[in-house]
Structure formats: structure tokens, C-alpha cells
Design a protein around this motif. Structure first.
Motif, PDB file in Angstrom:
ATOM      1  N   GLN A  95       0.740  -1.246   0.070  1.00 15.29           N
ATOM      2  CA  GLN A  95      -0.256   0.056   0.015  1.00 15.29           C
ATOM      3  C   GLN A  95       0.821   1.286   0.126  1.00 15.29           C
ATOM      4  OE1 GLN A  95      -3.921  -0.185   2.276  1.00 15.29           O
ATOM      5  NE2 GLN A  95      -2.653  -1.457   3.480  1.00 15.29           N
ATOM      6  N   ASP A  96       0.469   2.420  -0.695  1.00 15.43           N
ATOM      7  CA  ASP A  96       0.999   3.527  -0.303  1.00 15.43           C
ATOM      8  C   ASP A  96       0.467   4.696   0.048  1.00 15.43           C
ATOM      9  OD1 ASP A  96       3.425   2.655  -2.080  1.00 15.43           O
ATOM     10  OD2 ASP A  96       2.176   2.506  -3.710  1.00 15.43           O
ATOM     11  N   GLY A  97       0.979   5.427   0.766  1.00 12.72           N
ATOM     12  CA  GLY A  97       0.084   6.754   1.482  1.00 12.72           C
ATOM     13  C   GLY A  97       1.001   7.940   1.674  1.00 12.72           C
ATOM     14  N   LYS A  98       0.490   8.809   2.476  1.00 11.10           N
ATOM     15  CA  LYS A  98       1.156  10.238   2.716  1.00 11.10           C
ATOM     16  C   LYS A  98       0.749  10.736   4.179  1.00 11.10           C
ATOM     17  CE  LYS A  98       0.262  14.089   0.662  1.00 11.10           C
ATOM     18  NZ  LYS A  98       0.435  15.292  -0.278  1.00 11.10           N
ATOM     19  N   VAL A  99       2.007  10.959   4.754  1.00  4.42           N
ATOM     20  CA  VAL A  99       1.748  11.560   6.096  1.00  4.42           C
ATOM     21  C   VAL A  99       2.002  12.961   6.010  1.00  4.42           C
ATOM     22  CG1 VAL A  99       2.556  11.485   8.425  1.00  4.42           C
ATOM     23  CG2 VAL A  99       2.414   9.408   7.129  1.00  4.42           C
ATOM     24  N   ILE A 100       1.254  13.994   6.688  1.00  6.24           N
ATOM     25  CA  ILE A 100       1.753  15.206   6.689  1.00  6.24           C
ATOM     26  C   ILE A 100       2.298  15.538   8.018  1.00  6.24           C
ATOM     27  CG2 ILE A 100       1.024  17.839   6.359  1.00  6.24           C
ATOM     28  CD1 ILE A 100      -1.169  16.699   4.349  1.00  6.24           C
ATOM     29  N   THR A 108       6.502  24.480   9.623  1.00  8.54           N
ATOM     30  CA  THR A 108       6.248  24.066   8.287  1.00  8.54           C
ATOM     31  C   THR A 108       5.505  22.570   8.254  1.00  8.54           C
ATOM     32  OG1 THR A 108       6.947  23.923   6.126  1.00  8.54           O
ATOM     33  CG2 THR A 108       8.429  23.089   7.612  1.00  8.54           C
ATOM     34  N   ASP A 109       4.717  22.277   7.213  1.00  9.25           N
ATOM     35  CA  ASP A 109       4.349  20.910   7.108  1.00  9.25           C
ATOM     36  C   ASP A 109       5.369  20.038   6.015  1.00  9.25           C
ATOM     37  OD1 ASP A 109       2.026  21.099   8.601  1.00  9.25           O
ATOM     38  OD2 ASP A 109       0.683  21.693   6.800  1.00  9.25           O
ATOM     39  N   ILE A 110       5.642  18.966   6.394  1.00 10.89           N
ATOM     40  CA  ILE A 110       6.578  18.287   5.548  1.00 10.89           C
ATOM     41  C   ILE A 110       6.105  17.094   5.128  1.00 10.89           C
ATOM     42  CG2 ILE A 110       8.775  16.908   5.501  1.00 10.89           C
ATOM     43  CD1 ILE A 110       9.951  18.921   7.415  1.00 10.89           C
ATOM     44  N   ASP A 111       5.820  16.715   3.870  1.00 13.50           N
ATOM     45  CA  ASP A 111       5.227  15.395   3.262  1.00 13.50           C
ATOM     46  C   ASP A 111       6.040  14.301   3.430  1.00 13.50           C
ATOM     47  OD1 ASP A 111       3.224  16.946   2.570  1.00 13.50           O
ATOM     48  OD2 ASP A 111       3.747  17.110   0.423  1.00 13.50           O
ATOM     49  N   VAL A 112       5.539  13.224   3.999  1.00 17.84           N
ATOM     50  CA  VAL A 112       6.266  11.896   4.294  1.00 17.84           C
ATOM     51  C   VAL A 112       5.590  11.113   3.581  1.00 17.84           C
ATOM     52  CG1 VAL A 112       7.332  10.356   5.692  1.00 17.84           C
ATOM     53  CG2 VAL A 112       7.013  12.777   6.679  1.00 17.84           C
ATOM     54  N   ARG A 113       6.157  10.402   2.258  1.00 14.58           N
ATOM     55  CA  ARG A 113       5.441   9.069   1.317  1.00 14.58           C
ATOM     56  C   ARG A 113       5.804   8.081   2.176  1.00 14.58           C
ATOM     57  NH1 ARG A 113       7.606   9.701  -4.449  1.00 14.58           N
ATOM     58  NH2 ARG A 113       9.182   8.682  -3.605  1.00 14.58           N
ATOM     59  N   LEU A 114       4.814   7.185   2.444  1.00 11.30           N
ATOM     60  CA  LEU A 114       4.886   5.929   2.948  1.00 11.30           C
ATOM     61  C   LEU A 114       4.512   4.772   2.087  1.00 11.30           C
ATOM     62  CD1 LEU A 114       3.519   4.825   6.681  1.00 11.30           C
ATOM     63  CD2 LEU A 114       2.574   3.667   4.427  1.00 11.30           C
ATOM     64  N   SER A 115       5.306   3.898   2.148  1.00  9.85           N
ATOM     65  CA  SER A 115       5.010   2.437   1.476  1.00  9.85           C
ATOM     66  C   SER A 115       5.107   1.269   2.317  1.00  9.85           C
ATOM     67  CB  SER A 115       6.152   2.487   0.310  1.00  9.85           C
ATOM     68  OG  SER A 115       6.151   1.074  -0.234  1.00  9.85           O
ATOM     69  N   SER A 116       4.194   0.571   2.395  1.00 12.43           N
ATOM     70  CA  SER A 116       4.074  -0.742   2.915  1.00 12.43           C
ATOM     71  C   SER A 116       4.293  -1.986   2.197  1.00 12.43           C
ATOM     72  CB  SER A 116       2.596  -0.743   3.796  1.00 12.43           C
ATOM     73  OG  SER A 116       1.539  -0.999   3.023  1.00 12.43           O
TER      74      SER A 116
END
Length: 412
Positions: A95-100, A108-116
Motif C-alpha cells: 500500500q502507498d500513502g502520505k503523512v503530513i 512548516t508541514d513536511i510530506d512523508v511518502r509511506l510505502s508498506s
């Protein structure tokens, strides 16, 4: 736990496995905060037979951050799945998702791209930190030598054509693409991008986030984008024949197209397009430039020391540089090597330096493409027509004390 301590393999093997109960929310926040402060590019959470390991990738190397008892694994993974808005009960499929993540120190907000990804002992989580640092989209940070910079600026004067940035995953190809895009005034052009994910916010640029669960391929998005009357198009990645064909067609119908591609060299990029069954005459007509790049270890400025180059190694350096520098100049170069200090975590290097080669499409290259020449033949002719190879560029960076000869020779 400081960076120096967790870099030491002996200390890492002796790290205790944490069994105590702790606040999962606070722990994950600390993991994110520490990774960002260290300028890590990725966070890995992986379950082994005996424990759960948390480690960071920084400057291409791994730092072991923590080891946890298995009883903490379920809560850790569940929390991350909630944050990234992926299915909590799905553990058999990737699965793929994104954490802010809100980074308080910089407000500031930093995008963290998550992959399981399912493994033998449970799901492995990898998170890519996508830090929007506008200072990185700066020519001084990208490290082009003057000759390459001049070639790039001349190529950007073209009114149509395709320009590719090539390199492996993690070589910051997208950062180079955004620097190139900044050369165009978005109020004078209709600039549109297809990204996955959106890394840098650009005013007056039409940036579109790809959603594979709605439409499957870049090609489908690109076909629709062509109806938006674009002047300049940035496609996140050339990854299949259909996307590359559409990009080439767009370039030949009066558009400037930028994209990235996973190849090991500039000449190899041309061969990759041919292998995608794109007709050579189309490639020859559309291709304007290929920038191939790597991110390599940068010498720590606080502790580097002069390296005594043995004759055999000196001869190899001459063999690579003879066609761009005089022999007496090569022999006068003073090279430096790693040492290590507290400021670099005793590694000898701090952050990274860009290494490039820039291939400009000209009449000679067009003829080689039409003949379907080999990569080695293209590279030979490119050097004869003034291309500085990626190894040569690395040695030039070593000559100005940004990296080492040892690192340069790893590119061979």
C-alpha cells in the motif's frame, strides 16, 4: 542517541531491544523529528525474527536509530497506517500513502511518502521525507561546472523538444527539473506538471497530483493534459513505451517537455528510448538534452586531510582527465581524503555533492541514433564533442575538495 554512536557497527550490535511501554504518538513524532533534523532521506521500519528495527538513510548510508520488542510492532504500524490513510486491516498487499508531519522548529508541514510491503516476518514500512527546501533549487547548490551550465542554458532556449534528467532513485532528479522550470516565467507560458507526489509548490504553475487508483498510467493523464493548451509540460517519469511515445509526440508538436528516467548514463538514456521501441527518427528529432546525475558524498570541510596519491592511482586519474586538462595541471592537483570529526559524526563526509554529465543532441548524435549505435559508441563520440563524463566531473569535484578520488572511482 547521537549520529556518531549509531553509526558504529559495534555499538549498533549491542543496542538493547526496548521492551518498556511507551506513548506511540510521541514515539513516532520523535522518529520524524530526529530524521528531519539529521537530514535523512528515508525512514525504514522492519520486523526481523527477534525485534523490530528502525533506521534512517542519510547521505546514502544507514543509521540504526532503535530496536523494539515485537509487542510494540502492531501499535507502531497501526498508527502509521492511520496517519497515512491506508487500510489498517490490509497486510497481504503493498500500500502507498502520505503523512503530513508538522515540523514545529521551522513552522512548516513536511510530506512523508509511506510505502508498506509484506515480508516474511510482517509488513515493512519505508517512508521518504519530501522536504520542500526552496534553497535546494539553486544553481550554486546543484553544482554544475561552468561548461555544463552553459550547455544547459543554451538548450533551454529551444522552442520545442524533450529534455530528460537521468539517474537512479534518490539522485534528486526532480530537484534538477524544478530548477530548470524556474528559468521560465509562468505568466508568459502555460506550464503544467504531472507529479507523483508534488514535491515543490510553484506559483502560477498548474501542478497535478497523479492518482493511480483513479487512472492507472501517466500516459492517460498526459493525453488529457495535452487538451489544456500547454506550452511547457513536466512529466514526473518516463516509465513505459506509451508515456515516452506521447512525450516525444508532444515535443514534436511544438511543446517543451521535461521528464526523468531511470538510467545509468546520458548515452544509456538514448539507448533506453530505442529499447522502448520508439522510432529512432522520432528520438533524433525530439531529443534536445540529457542530464545524467548522481548524489555523492561531500567531504566534511572541518576535518579533511591531504591524500598522498600513489603513482598507480595518479596514472588512472591522468587517463580520465587527459582530454580535458593538461598533464602538468593534473599532476599539480592536491586531493583530500576522509578523516572524521564530531561535526560529521566521525564519518569524514557531510551532506552530498551533485555529479553530472550533460549530453546535447546535435547532428552527430542524431546520425548515431538513426544508426542505432551502441552506448559505448555514443559515449565515445560524446566525449569527442566535448561531453565531460560523470567520472570526469567527479574527479573535478575531488580536485576542488568537494569529494574524494575514492568516491569518483566508484562511478566507474
Amino acid at each position: 542517541m547521537d549520529e556518531k554512536q549509531i553509526k558504529n557497527p559495534q555499538n549498533a550490535s549491542e543496542m538493547k531491544i526496548r521492551k518498556d511501554a511507551w506513548d506511540i504518538v510521541e514515539y513516532i513524532n520523535t522518529v520524524f523529528k530526529t530524521a528531519i533534523e539529521l537530514w535523512a532521506s528515508d525512514i525504514h521500519i522492519e520486523q526481523t525474527k527477534t525485534y523490530v528495527q528502525v533506521r534512517f538513510r542519510k547521505d546514502g548510508d544507514f543509521l540504526i536509530y532503535d530496536r523494539l520488542d515485537h509487542q510494540n510492532y502492531s501499535a507502531l504500524i497501526t498508527r502509521l497506517k492511520v496517519l497515512s490513510r491506508i487500510k489498517i486491516d490490509e497486510n497481504k498487499k503493498p500500500q502507498d500513502g502520505k503523512v503530513i508531519y508538522y515540523y514545529e522548529e521551522e513552522d512548516t508541514d513536511i510530506d512523508v511518502r509511506l510505502s508498506s510491503f509484506p515480508t516474511k516476518y510482517g509488513e515493512k514500512i519505508v517512508m521518504r521525507i519530501l522536504r520542500q527546501d526552496e534553497s535546494l533549487i539553486n544553481i550554486n547548490k546543484l553544482g554544475f561546472i561552468d561548461l555544463n551550465l552553459k550547455k544547459i542554458k543554451n538548450a533551454l532556449k529551444s522552442k520545442y523538444g524533450i529534455i530528460l534528467v537521468a539517474g537512479p532513485t534518490g539522485s534528486w532528479k526532480s530537484t534538477t527539473l524544478f530548477w530548470v522550470l524556474k528559468h521560465f516565467n509562468p505568466l508568459e507560458y502555460n506550464i503544467s506538471t504531472l507529479e507523483d507526489p508534488i514535491e515543490y509548490d510553484m506559483d502560477f504553475v498548474n501542478q497535478s497530483q497523479m492518482y493511480p487508483d483513479i487512472w492507472y498510467s501517466f500516459a492517460q493523464w498526459l493525453r488529457s493534459l495535452m487538451r489544456q493548451d500547454p506550452d511547457i509540460i513536466m512529466v514526473w517519469e518516463i516509465r513505459d513505451k506509451e508515456t515516452s511515445m506521447l512525450a516525444v509526440e508532444a515535443a514534436l508538436t511544438g511543446h517543451i517537455v521535461f521528464s526523468t528516467i531511470h538510467t545509468n548514463s546520458a548515452a544509456g538514456t538514448v539507448q533506453r528510448l530505442i529499447n522502448m521501441d520508439i522510432e529512432p527518427f522520432l528520438i533524433a528529432s525530439a531529443l534536445k538534452m540529457v542530464i545524467s546525475q548522481r548524489l555523492w558524498k561531500r567531504l566534511c570541510p572541518h576535518c579533511k586531510e591531504v591524500e598522498d596519491i600513489p603513482e598507480a592511482k595518479q596514472k588512472r586519474i591522468r587517463d580520465f582527465l587527459w582530454d580535458i586538462m593538461a598533464a602538468d595541471e593534473i599532476d599539480k592537483i592536491v586531493f583530500y581524503k576522509w578523516k572524521g570529526c564530531d561535526k560529521c559524526g566521525n564519518t569524514g563526509y557531510k551532506w552530498r555533492v551533485w555529479i553530472h554529465e550533460v549530453l546535447i543532441s546535435d547532428e552527430w548524435l542524431e546520425s548515431l541514433i538513426l544508426e542505432k549505435s551502441s552506448v559505448s559508441e555514443m559515449r565515445k563520440w560524446a566525449k569527442a564533442h566535448g561531453m565531460v563524463t560523470i567520472v570526469q566531473d567527479a574527479l573535478l569535484k575531488a580536485a576542488i575538495w568537494e569529494t574524494t578520488v575514492e568516491e569518483a572511482f566508484k562511478l566507474i
